[in-house]
Design a protein around this motif. Structure first.
Motif, PDB file in Angstrom:
ATOM      1  N   GLY A  19     -57.459  71.409 -34.718  1.00  0.00           N
ATOM      2  CA  GLY A  19     -57.133  71.999 -36.006  1.00  0.00           C
ATOM      3  C   GLY A  19     -56.546  71.001 -36.974  1.00  0.00           C
ATOM      4  N   MET A  20     -55.887  69.958 -36.449  1.00  0.00           N
ATOM      5  CA  MET A  20     -55.298  68.921 -37.299  1.00  0.00           C
ATOM      6  C   MET A  20     -56.293  67.845 -37.701  1.00  0.00           C
ATOM      7  SD  MET A  20     -51.560  68.146 -35.668  1.00  0.00           S
ATOM      8  CE  MET A  20     -51.296  66.858 -36.910  1.00  0.00           C
ATOM      9  N   GLY A  21     -57.505  67.921 -37.179  1.00  0.00           N
ATOM     10  CA  GLY A  21     -58.491  66.900 -37.523  1.00  0.00           C
ATOM     11  C   GLY A  21     -58.495  65.712 -36.591  1.00  0.00           C
ATOM     12  N   GLU A  22     -58.120  65.922 -35.315  1.00  0.00           N
ATOM     13  CA  GLU A  22     -58.180  64.865 -34.300  1.00  0.00           C
ATOM     14  C   GLU A  22     -59.134  65.298 -33.190  1.00  0.00           C
ATOM     15  OE1 GLU A  22     -54.387  63.342 -33.024  1.00  0.00           O
ATOM     16  OE2 GLU A  22     -53.435  63.851 -34.935  1.00  0.00           O
ATOM     17  N   PRO A  23     -60.446  65.389 -33.490  1.00  0.00           N
ATOM     18  CA  PRO A  23     -61.393  65.975 -32.533  1.00  0.00           C
ATOM     19  C   PRO A  23     -61.602  65.136 -31.274  1.00  0.00           C
ATOM     20  CG  PRO A  23     -62.559  65.051 -34.413  1.00  0.00           C
ATOM     21  CD  PRO A  23     -61.102  65.001 -34.755  1.00  0.00           C
ATOM     22  N   ALA A  24     -61.567  63.809 -31.382  1.00  0.00           N
ATOM     23  CA  ALA A  24     -61.848  62.984 -30.207  1.00  0.00           C
ATOM     24  C   ALA A  24     -60.821  63.231 -29.109  1.00  0.00           C
ATOM     25  CB  ALA A  24     -61.871  61.510 -30.598  1.00  0.00           C
ATOM     26  N   GLU A  25     -59.534  63.212 -29.458  1.00  0.00           N
ATOM     27  CA  GLU A  25     -58.493  63.454 -28.462  1.00  0.00           C
ATOM     28  C   GLU A  25     -58.543  64.895 -27.978  1.00  0.00           C
ATOM     29  OE1 GLU A  25     -55.131  62.795 -25.986  1.00  0.00           O
ATOM     30  OE2 GLU A  25     -56.777  61.581 -26.798  1.00  0.00           O
ATOM     31  N   ALA A  26     -58.857  65.825 -28.890  1.00  0.00           N
ATOM     32  CA  ALA A  26     -58.957  67.231 -28.496  1.00  0.00           C
ATOM     33  C   ALA A  26     -60.055  67.420 -27.455  1.00  0.00           C
ATOM     34  CB  ALA A  26     -59.231  68.099 -29.723  1.00  0.00           C
ATOM     35  N   ILE A  27     -61.224  66.818 -27.676  1.00  0.00           N
ATOM     36  CA  ILE A  27     -62.341  66.957 -26.737  1.00  0.00           C
ATOM     37  C   ILE A  27     -62.001  66.317 -25.395  1.00  0.00           C
ATOM     38  CG2 ILE A  27     -64.703  66.172 -26.285  1.00  0.00           C
ATOM     39  CD1 ILE A  27     -65.262  66.673 -29.278  1.00  0.00           C
ATOM     40  N   ARG A  28     -61.324  65.175 -25.423  1.00  0.00           N
ATOM     41  CA  ARG A  28     -60.933  64.524 -24.164  1.00  0.00           C
ATOM     42  C   ARG A  28     -60.037  65.440 -23.341  1.00  0.00           C
ATOM     43  NH1 ARG A  28     -56.996  62.001 -21.695  1.00  0.00           N
ATOM     44  NH2 ARG A  28     -55.501  62.324 -23.394  1.00  0.00           N
ATOM     45  N   LEU A  29     -59.028  66.029 -23.997  1.00  0.00           N
ATOM     46  CA  LEU A  29     -58.116  66.923 -23.279  1.00  0.00           C
ATOM     47  C   LEU A  29     -58.827  68.179 -22.789  1.00  0.00           C
ATOM     48  CD1 LEU A  29     -54.837  66.750 -25.425  1.00  0.00           C
ATOM     49  CD2 LEU A  29     -55.242  65.756 -23.170  1.00  0.00           C
ATOM     50  N   LEU A  30     -59.729  68.713 -23.595  1.00  0.00           N
ATOM     51  CA  LEU A  30     -60.439  69.932 -23.201  1.00  0.00           C
ATOM     52  C   LEU A  30     -61.365  69.678 -22.015  1.00  0.00           C
ATOM     53  CD1 LEU A  30     -61.186  71.388 -26.745  1.00  0.00           C
ATOM     54  CD2 LEU A  30     -59.754  72.449 -24.992  1.00  0.00           C
ATOM     55  N   ARG A  31     -62.036  68.536 -22.003  1.00  0.00           N
ATOM     56  CA  ARG A  31     -62.890  68.206 -20.846  1.00  0.00           C
ATOM     57  C   ARG A  31     -62.050  68.088 -19.580  1.00  0.00           C
ATOM     58  NH1 ARG A  31     -68.109  67.109 -21.969  1.00  0.00           N
ATOM     59  NH2 ARG A  31     -68.676  66.180 -23.985  1.00  0.00           N
ATOM     60  N   GLN A  32     -60.915  67.401 -19.714  1.00  0.00           N
ATOM     61  CA  GLN A  32     -60.048  67.222 -18.551  1.00  0.00           C
ATOM     62  C   GLN A  32     -59.522  68.575 -18.063  1.00  0.00           C
ATOM     63  OE1 GLN A  32     -56.672  64.705 -19.376  1.00  0.00           O
ATOM     64  NE2 GLN A  32     -55.653  65.183 -17.428  1.00  0.00           N
ATOM     65  N   THR A  33     -59.134  69.434 -19.013  1.00  0.00           N
ATOM     66  CA  THR A  33     -58.584  70.736 -18.633  1.00  0.00           C
ATOM     67  C   THR A  33     -59.644  71.623 -17.991  1.00  0.00           C
ATOM     68  OG1 THR A  33     -57.041  70.560 -20.489  1.00  0.00           O
ATOM     69  CG2 THR A  33     -57.282  72.725 -19.474  1.00  0.00           C
ATOM     70  N   LEU A  34     -60.869  71.589 -18.524  1.00  0.00           N
ATOM     71  CA  LEU A  34     -61.950  72.381 -17.931  1.00  0.00           C
ATOM     72  C   LEU A  34     -62.214  71.934 -16.497  1.00  0.00           C
ATOM     73  CD1 LEU A  34     -64.211  74.455 -18.035  1.00  0.00           C
ATOM     74  CD2 LEU A  34     -65.676  72.703 -19.124  1.00  0.00           C
ATOM     75  N   GLU A  35     -62.241  70.628 -16.296  1.00  0.00           N
ATOM     76  CA  GLU A  35     -62.471  70.102 -14.949  1.00  0.00           C
ATOM     77  C   GLU A  35     -61.351  70.537 -13.999  1.00  0.00           C
ATOM     78  OE1 GLU A  35     -62.405  65.717 -12.791  1.00  0.00           O
ATOM     79  OE2 GLU A  35     -63.095  65.877 -14.878  1.00  0.00           O
ATOM     80  N   ASP A  36     -60.091  70.426 -14.459  1.00  0.00           N
ATOM     81  CA  ASP A  36     -58.952  70.786 -13.601  1.00  0.00           C
ATOM     82  C   ASP A  36     -58.921  72.288 -13.334  1.00  0.00           C
ATOM     83  OD1 ASP A  36     -58.224  68.152 -13.529  1.00  0.00           O
ATOM     84  OD2 ASP A  36     -56.686  68.313 -15.088  1.00  0.00           O
ATOM     85  N   ARG A  37     -59.223  73.105 -14.320  1.00  0.00           N
ATOM     86  CA  ARG A  37     -59.210  74.555 -14.109  1.00  0.00           C
ATOM     87  C   ARG A  37     -60.350  74.992 -13.186  1.00  0.00           C
ATOM     88  NH1 ARG A  37     -57.514  77.214 -20.043  1.00  0.00           N
ATOM     89  NH2 ARG A  37     -55.346  77.654 -19.425  1.00  0.00           N
ATOM     90  N   ASN A  38     -61.481  74.336 -13.304  1.00  0.00           N
ATOM     91  CA  ASN A  38     -62.574  74.630 -12.376  1.00  0.00           C
ATOM     92  C   ASN A  38     -62.118  74.419 -10.942  1.00  0.00           C
ATOM     93  OD1 ASN A  38     -65.220  75.575 -13.123  1.00  0.00           O
ATOM     94  ND2 ASN A  38     -65.352  73.816 -14.495  1.00  0.00           N
ATOM     95  N   ARG A  39     -61.399  73.314 -10.740  1.00  0.00           N
ATOM     96  CA  ARG A  39     -60.980  72.963  -9.386  1.00  0.00           C
ATOM     97  C   ARG A  39     -59.818  73.835  -8.916  1.00  0.00           C
ATOM     98  NH1 ARG A  39     -59.762  68.416 -10.556  1.00  0.00           N
ATOM     99  NH2 ARG A  39     -57.493  68.531 -10.595  1.00  0.00           N
TER     100      ARG A  39
ATOM    101  N   SER B  35     -61.328  77.523 -21.403  1.00  0.00           N
ATOM    102  CA  SER B  35     -61.512  76.079 -21.570  1.00  0.00           C
ATOM    103  C   SER B  35     -62.960  75.739 -21.893  1.00  0.00           C
ATOM    104  CB  SER B  35     -61.078  75.337 -20.297  1.00  0.00           C
ATOM    105  OG  SER B  35     -59.673  75.284 -20.201  1.00  0.00           O
ATOM    106  N   ARG B  36     -63.908  76.414 -21.222  1.00  0.00           N
ATOM    107  CA  ARG B  36     -65.321  76.145 -21.484  1.00  0.00           C
ATOM    108  C   ARG B  36     -65.675  76.527 -22.926  1.00  0.00           C
ATOM    109  NH1 ARG B  36     -67.822  79.055 -17.486  1.00  0.00           N
ATOM    110  NH2 ARG B  36     -67.331  77.367 -16.049  1.00  0.00           N
TER     111      ARG B  36
END
Length: 650
Positions: free
Chosen positions: A466-486, A498-499
Motif C-alpha cells: 500500500g505504501m508503494g514498496e511492491p518488491a519487498e511486499a512480494i518477497r515477504l508474501l512469497r516467504q509467508t505463503l511458503e511457511d504457511r503451506n508448511r 497469503s495466496r
C-alpha cells in the motif's frame, strides 16, 4: 540571546512607543524569560533609560519596590504621605507619577501568580492595581502564565518557544567551544529540544574541567541512558523556589506546585501520565476521568480534568493544538483536539514519575486498558474515528513495552486492529509501523514460524504494498505463503489469504499470468473451504477479474465483476467499501472494452458514493476521480469521432 532577536526587537519598539500597552514575556519554566528581560533591560540602560527591576516575592515587597521606582521618577513625599494616610490609593499615586515621567522601563520578573499581585478580589485585567498599561514608560512582565484572559486586552503577549537548531547549537558552542563542531552542537541542541535552561546546563557541564563527557556527541549519546543523572538529578536545595527555577529537574515543579496551591491537584498526575506515552501528539479524548481515577485512586470529574489541562496549558507545560492528523487529511475530516508535550518536559516527568510512584504497574495497567479501549472506540466509529486512529498509532507500541504476559495476545490484537483501521483510512505508513512492532515482538517471543508471527508478516507485506514498496511486499508474501503451506497446510484459511494477497501484489506489478494462476486456485479453494458467497471468496473473484483485465481478457473480466458487484451488494450492502471497489473495477473493465458510456455512468455513481462513505481525500476516492476523468475524455473523443463519421444531411 541567540534566537531571541525578534522578541528583543518587539520590546524595543514598544519601549519607544508604548501606546497604552505593556509586555508579557510568557512561557514554561526553562525558556529564558528572565534572561531575555535582563538583556533588554541592559540595552535600555545603555540607551539612557531609567530601568527598575522588580522580582516578585509578595504583595508587600512589590508595593515597596513600586514606590521606590515612582520616587526615582519624581514622586513627592507629600503625595506619598497622602496615600500612606489613606486619603488616596497607593497604586493610583504611583501610577499617576509614572504617567507623568518619561523614558523609564520597569521589569516585574517571575510574576507567575498574577492573581496575587492585586488588588485582592479583583481581576488583574481590570488594571486598577499594580499592573497598568497607562504610563509613559514601558512595563515588562515575565510569567509562566500565558493566558490572554489573565492579562487583559492591553497586554502584548510575547510567548517564548524553544530555540531553533542554529541558534540553539550556537549557544552550546558559546558555552563549550572546544566540545566539537557546530553541526555536532546542533544535533545535541535538538536532542535537548532547544530548551534554553537545558542548553545552559549542558554547556556548563561540558565546559567543566572534571566532567566525564567533554564533547557534544558523547553527551548526546549519554543522554540515552543517563538522562536522570545529567538533567534529571534532584538538587538538595530544590525546596527553595529560587533554586528550583534554575534546575531542569525542578523548574516545572514550581508551576505544578503553584497549580496545586490553586486547588488543581490533578495537574501533576495528568502531566506524569502524559509523560508515559510516546513523543507524539496525544488525542485529548484518550485521557479520561476513569483513567485518572485508576492511577490516583481518587474520584475524578470531567470538570476537574478539564481544569488540569487548562492549568497545564496556562503555565506552558503543554500545547493544545487543533489540526488535522494524517488520517484526517486522508479522509477529509478535521482532526480531534490534541495534547503536545515538549520532549524534555516529557522525559523529565517520566523520570519524576518513576521516582515518586512505587507501584508503576498500576499506572501501566490502567494506561494499557485505556489504550485498548480507545482502539475499539475508533474501530466502531468507522470513518469518523480515522483522525483519532492516526493520533493513537504512535502510542500503541507502549502496550508492548508495558506488557503483562497474561494479556500479550490482547495487546497485540489492539495494535493489529488499529493498523487495519489505518489501512481502511489509507494511512499505510502508520499501519506499517504498527505491523513492524508487532512482528518484531512476536518473532522474539513466539518464534518466526508461529502462526501469529506469520499473520503479522503477511499484514506488514500488505502495508508495504500500500505504501508503494511492491518488491519487498512480494518477497515477504512469497516467504509467508511458503511457511504457511508448511506449518498450516495448503487448505488452511490463512494459507489461502497469503495466496490471494501474493496474487494481488503480482497483478499490481504487471505479473498478470502468475496472478491469474494463483487467483484461480485461491478462488476454487476458498469456495470449497469457506463457501462461494464468503467475503473472502468474493474478494478472490474480484481480484481474478482485475488480473484477467490486465491480460486483455476484458469480456471475461466484465462478466466476473458484474457477478461480484451483485453478490457483494447482497452479502455486504450497497455502500460497503468492497462493493464500491467492485463497481469501480467493473467500470474500469468496461472502459477498456470500449463501453465508455456505461463506464462513465458507473464511475460517477462510485465517485459520489466513495466521497460520501470514505471522504473526498481518501486514496480510493482519488483513484475513482482520476479514472472518471480519463473515461470521460475517452467517451467525449468517441462521440466526436461518431459525429464526424455520421453522414451529413442536405
Amino acid at each position: 540571546m541567540r534566537g531571541r532577536e525578534a522578541e528583543l526587537a518587539e520590546l524595543a519598539g514598544m519601549l519607544r512607543r508604548p501606546r497604552g500597552r505593556f509586555a508579557v514575556l510568557c512561557a514554561a519554566g526553562g525558556m529564558g524569560k528572565t534572561t531575555v528581560a535582563a538583556e533588554f533591560a541592559s540595552q535600555a540602560t545603555a540607551a539612557g533609560w531609567r530601568v527598575f527591576w522588580v522580582r516578585w516575592r509578595d504583595s508587600a515587597d512589590l508595593a515597596l519596590q513600586m514606590v521606590q521606582a515612582a520616587l526615582a521618577c519624581g514622586l513627592t513625599e507629600t503625595e506619598l504621605e497622602s496615600a500612606r494616610a489613606g486619603r488616596a490609593s497607593l497604586p493610583d499615586v504611583v501610577w499617576r507619577q509614572l504617567s507623568r515621567a518619561r523614558r523609564w522601563l520597569l521589569v516585574l520578573d517571575n510574576a507567575d501568580v498574577p492573581q496575587e499581585i492585586g488588588p485582592a478580589g479583583e481581576p488583574l485585567a481590570d488594571y486598577r492595581g499594580w499592573i497598568r498599561p497607562y504610563g509613559r514608560g514601558l512595563l515588562v512582565m515575565t510569567s509562566r502564565d500565558s493566558s490572554p484572559q489573565t492579562w487583559g486586552p492591553r497586554a502584548r503577549l510575547l510567548p517564548l518557544k524553544p530555540l531553533p537548531a542554529q541558534p540553539a547549537g550556537q549557544m552550546l558552542v558559546d558555552a563549550a567551544p572546544a566540545a566539537g563542531t557546530a553541526e555536532q552542537a546542533r544535533d545535541l541542541a535538538m536532542r535537548l529540544g532547544g530548551l534554553p535552561l537545558a542548553l545552559h546546563a549542558a554547556g556548563t557541564y561540558l565546559a567543566g574541567p572534571t566532567s566525564r563527557y567533554r564533547t557534544f556527541t558523547t553527551y548526546r549519546q549519554a543522554l540515552e541512558h543517563e538522562l536522570p543523572l545529567l538533567l534529571g538529578a534532584e538538587h538538595p536545595d530544590a525546596s527553595q523556589t529560587r533554586v528550583a527555577r534554575t534546575v531542569v529537574r525542578h523548574t516545572w515543579e514550581v508551576s505544578l506546585d503553584q497549580l496545586a496551591r490553586e486547588g488543581n491537584d490533578l495537574a501533576r498526575p495528568v502531566l506524569r501520565l502524559l509523560a508515559v506515552l510516546a513523543e507524539a501528539p496525544i488525542p485529548l479524548s484518550l485521557i479520561t476521568p476513569d483513567l485518572l481515577s485508576a492511577v490516583t485512586g481518587d474520584d475524578v470529574t470531567v470538570l476537574a480534568l478539564e481544569a488540569a489541562f487548562a492549568g497545564l496549558h496556562r503555565y506552558g507545560l503543554l500545547d493544545l493544538p487543533y489540526s488535522p492528523g494524517n488520517a484526517g487529511q486522508a479522509s477529509g475530516i478535521s482532526g480531534p483536539a490534541q495534547v503536545v508535550l515538549h520532549p524534555l518536559i516529557r522525559e523529565i516527568n517520566a523520570v519524576a514519575l518513576a521516582a515518586e510512584v512505587s507501584h508503576l504497574a498500576t499506572w501501566h495497567r490502567a494506561l494499557a486498558e485505556r489504550l485498548t479501549e480507545a482502539v475499539h472506540e475508533v474501530d466502531e466509529q468507522g470513518r469518523a474515528g480515522w483522525p483519532a486512529a492516526a493520533l493513537l498509532a504512535p502510542h500503541l507500541p507502549v502496550l508492548l513495552e508495558l506488557l503483562d504476559p497474561r494479556s500479550a495476545t490482547h495487546h497485540r490484537s489492539a495494535l493489529n486492529t488499529l493498523a487495519q483501521v489505518l489501512e481502511r483510512a489509507g494511512v499505510f505508513s502508520a499501519a506499517r509501523l504498527l505491523h513492524e512492532r508487532v512482528l518484531d515482538f512476536e518473532s522474539r517471543t513466539l518464534g518466526p514460524q508461529h502462526p501469529d508471527t506469520l499473520t503479522s508478516r503477511n499484514h506488514l507485506a500488505n502495508a508495504l504494498f500500500g505504501m508503494g514498496e511492491p518488491a519487498e511486499a512480494i518477497r515477504l508474501l512469497r516467504q509467508t505463503l511458503e511457511d504457511r503451506n508448511r506449518v498450516l497446510g495448503p487448505a488452511h484459511p490463512d494459507t489461502l489469504i497469503s495466496r490471494h494477497d501474493l496474487a494481488c501484489a503480482l497483478d499490481g506489478t504487471g505479473q498478470h499470468a502468475e496472478a491469474v494462476s494463483l487467483l484461480r486456485q485461491a478462488l476454487a479453494d476458498r469456495g470449497r473451504v469457506l463457501g462461494v458467497m464468503h467475503p473472502h471468496t468474493l474478494a478472490s473473484r474480484d481480484s481474478l477479474g482485475l488480473a484477467l483485465d490486465g491480460m486483455g481478457e476484458h469480456a471475461e473480466a466484465v462478466r466476473l465483476h458484474r457477478q461480484t458487484v451483485e453478490d457483494r451488494i447482497r452479502v455486504l450492502g450497497i455502500n460497503h467499501p468492497d462493493t464500491l471497489t467492485s463497481r469501480h473495477n467493473l467500470a474500469s473493465a468496461l472502459a477498456r472494452m470500449g463501453e465508455q458510456e456505461e463506464a462513465v455512468r458507473l464511475l460517477r455513481q462510485t465517485l459520489a458514493d466513495r466521497d460520501r462513505v470514505l471522504g473526498p481525500e481518501h486514496p480510493h476516492t482519488a483513484r475513482t476521480r482520476d479514472d472518471l476523468e480519463i473515461a470521460s475524455a475517452a467517451w467525449r473523443a468517441a462521440q466526436r469521432r461518431q459525429a464526424w463519421l455520421r453522414p451529413s444531411r442536405r
